[in-house]
Design an enzyme around this catalytic site. Structure first.
Site, short mmCIF file in Angstrom:
data_model
loop_
_atom_site.label_atom_id
_atom_site.label_comp_id
_atom_site.label_asym_id
_atom_site.label_seq_id
_atom_site.Cartn_x
_atom_site.Cartn_y
_atom_site.Cartn_z
N HIS A 77 0.84 -1.20 0.00
CA HIS A 77 0.00 0.00 0.00
C HIS A 77 0.87 1.25 0.00
O HIS A 77 1.94 1.29 0.62
CB HIS A 77 -0.99 0.00 1.17
CG HIS A 77 -0.38 -0.03 2.54
ND1 HIS A 77 0.02 1.11 3.21
CD2 HIS A 77 -0.12 -1.06 3.38
CE1 HIS A 77 0.49 0.78 4.40
NE2 HIS A 77 0.43 -0.53 4.53
N ASP A 79 0.11 4.42 1.08
CA ASP A 79 -0.03 5.39 2.15
C ASP A 79 0.75 4.98 3.39
O ASP A 79 1.17 3.83 3.54
CB ASP A 79 -1.50 5.60 2.52
CG ASP A 79 -2.18 4.32 2.97
OD1 ASP A 79 -1.90 3.25 2.39
OD2 ASP A 79 -2.99 4.36 3.92
N GLU A 146 -4.86 2.24 2.97
CA GLU A 146 -4.86 1.05 3.80
C GLU A 146 -4.88 1.40 5.28
O GLU A 146 -5.55 0.75 6.08
CB GLU A 146 -3.62 0.21 3.47
CG GLU A 146 -3.61 -1.18 4.11
CD GLU A 146 -2.92 -1.23 5.47
OE1 GLU A 146 -2.91 -2.31 6.09
OE2 GLU A 146 -2.39 -0.19 5.93
N HIS A 456 3.57 2.80 13.28
CA HIS A 456 2.44 3.65 13.68
C HIS A 456 2.80 4.60 14.82
O HIS A 456 1.90 5.14 15.47
CB HIS A 456 1.21 2.81 14.06
CG HIS A 456 0.65 2.01 12.93
ND1 HIS A 456 -0.59 1.40 12.99
CD2 HIS A 456 1.14 1.71 11.71
CE1 HIS A 456 -0.82 0.77 11.85
NE2 HIS A 456 0.22 0.94 11.07
#
Length: 487
Positions: A77, A79, A146, A456
């Site tokens: 993905h 992003d 995503e 993250h």
């Protein structure tokens, strides 16, 4: 910018990752990167197309003599998660990442690095660029959004992909291969409350919780790290006897990241402010001891605030109570897969502003029915305060097929390249494989990648050495699959 990345090996892969670091690409803002990739593909004579959602596919014909080999889809993905450290002025929609090397790891100053899933994308581009690599027909599928909704995978065109095997390049552990993952759903709760003006004998205060490490709401959910929203509800429960009135609440920024910070404005009677400070000081000492091994820098501060109106005492009490009672963290460990979380919930984003309340939680589970049951529990709990709950962006889990031929060939190749057999794993995170498999049930799939830690969160980093190993395994597998399977 990020010229030092060009010194890393394998250069063919890292230079693509440098491009991804230089082009802003938070979820929903992938257009500039897509345009760059299309221009690059055209410069190399590669065909490209997009589906109605905007997912991008690049294609490269097979090496001469290998046209009959099964097609391979390389998938990642585009992003990245946009998380910045407290006080950072980084604008993920405009600014390039500022990366640096430290002790064998590549990191970004004050922000997420985007190794998730930038290195998978870079590896797929490197495969397409490598004209010495022997391969069958290749497709590189780059999905959008995503990290926020799985939107690209959920809206992927059916009947579009042509390959037989799909290599998802979005895993984060060296020497491991993933053959199953959790499904999940976003749980959005909303409510509206009446507010009233402050009385002359009421004081507005600002309560802040910070200093938490945060992390991935799937991969790190079992590590016992603090969740700023849950700590905030606990702190407010400590003040319950003083009948606080809530003014606002802002905790977390993404449903798939453990919230590192939360702020709440509240109102207390003047006579209770001093004892409230003492009570919160004791609570801070408690959580610092509780989290000393996971979040040693956690802080709780109480200062003067500004407010003109607040919720009623009753509405405040009830809202605090349901947030404190809401399921969070690990709900159940898997009985079928030892050491893997089965079901969890992350209280990702809490917002209260001018009487309007919103919670966005992310439920994950290896069992699709457990996602539904968790959503029902949350719905029932928040119905007690008149809130509306909606489940959105649900996606299925990826059921393991341990006897798959692709897995067997990968394991053999991995041992040949690295000298050790890979660990076969199921992951408590939302890989796109579950969604893709539902749309393309004939695809055989595995997922693997380099060693990434802190995904993250602003502590995200990738081990440089592991990228070289990942590249060698990926190249070897593509060449292996271009040859006939042994009988």
């Amino acid at each position: 910018m990020n010229e030092h990345i060009d010194t890393l090996e394998p250069a063919i892969l890292w230079r693509h990752f440098r491009t991804l670091c230089n082009i802003p690409r938070p979820s929903g803002h992938e257009a500039a990167l897509v345009a760059q990739l299309i221009a690059w593909a055209e410069s190399r004579g590669l065909s490209h197309d997009r589906d109605n959602f905007g997912n991008l596919r690049l294609r490269k014909p097979a090496t001469v003599g290998h046209e009959q080999a099964p097609g391979i889809v390389l998938q990642g993905h585009l992003d990245m998660v946009a998380q910045a450290a407290s006080g950072s002025a980084h604008d993920f929609t405009r600014d390039s990442l500022d990366t640096y090397l430290e002790d064998g790891w590549l990191k970004a100053r004050g922000t997420t690095l985007g190794a998730d899933n930038g290195l998978g994308v870079a590896a797929a581009l490197a495969v397409l660029e490598d004209d010495e690599l022997v391969h069958g027909p290749l497709e590189a599928l780059f999905t959008l959004e995503e990290e926020t909704s799985m939107g690209g995978a959920l809206n992927l065109a059916e009947g579009w992909l042509e390959g037989r095997y799909l290599l998802n390049l979005d895993s984060e552990d060296r020497g491991q291969v993933y053959i199953g993952c959790a499904g999940g759903a976003d749980i959005n709760v909303s409510a509206a409350f009446a507010t009233s003006s402050l009385r002359e004998d009421e004081a507005a205060l600002e309560l802040t919780i910070g200093g938490l490490i945060g992390g991935h709401s799937g991969l790190d959910i079992h590590r016992g790290r603090g969740n700023a929203n849950r700590l905030m509800s606990r702190a407010l429960v400590e003040l319950a006897e003083f009948s606080p009135r809530l003014v606002s609440w802002s905790g977390g920024t993404l449903r798939n990241a453990l919230p590192r910070e939360a702020q709440a404005s509240l109102v207390l009677f003047d006579e209770h402010v001093s004892i409230a400070r003492q009570r919160l000081a004791a609570f801070e000492a408690q959580i610092r001891d509780e989290l000393r091994d996971t979040d040693p820098d956690v802080t709780l501060t109480l200062g003067r605030g500004n407010a003109e109106s607040a919720l009623s005492v009753t509405d405040s009490r009830q809202l605090i109570a349901v947030l404190d009672a809401a399921p969070y963290g690990v709900e159940r460990m898997s009985a079928a897969v030892e050491g893997v979380v089965e079901t969890s919930n992350n209280l990702g984003v809490v917002q209260l502003r001018e009487g309007r309340f919103h919670l966005c939680a992310l439920v994950r589970s290896l069992r699709d029915d457990a996602v539904i049951m968790m959503e029902q529990r949350i719905r029932g709990l928040f119905a007690l305060i008149g809130a509306t709950t909606v489940a959105e962006n649900a996606y299925p889990g990826w059921k393991p097929v341990p006897e798959a031929a692709l897995l067997a060939r990968f394991c053999s190749l991995h041992e040949t390249v690295t000298g050790r057999a890979p660990e076969i794993k199921v992951i408590h995170a939302g890989l796109e494989c579950g969604i893709l498999g539902a749309k393309y049930p004939a695809l055989e799939m595995i997922s693997f990648g380099p060693l990434i830690r802190g995904a993250h969160s602003p502590s995200e980093r990738v081990e440089v050495e592991s990228v070289g190993e990942f590249w060698q395994v990926l190249k070897g597998l593509i060449t292996e699959l271009a040859a006939p399977a042994s009988v």
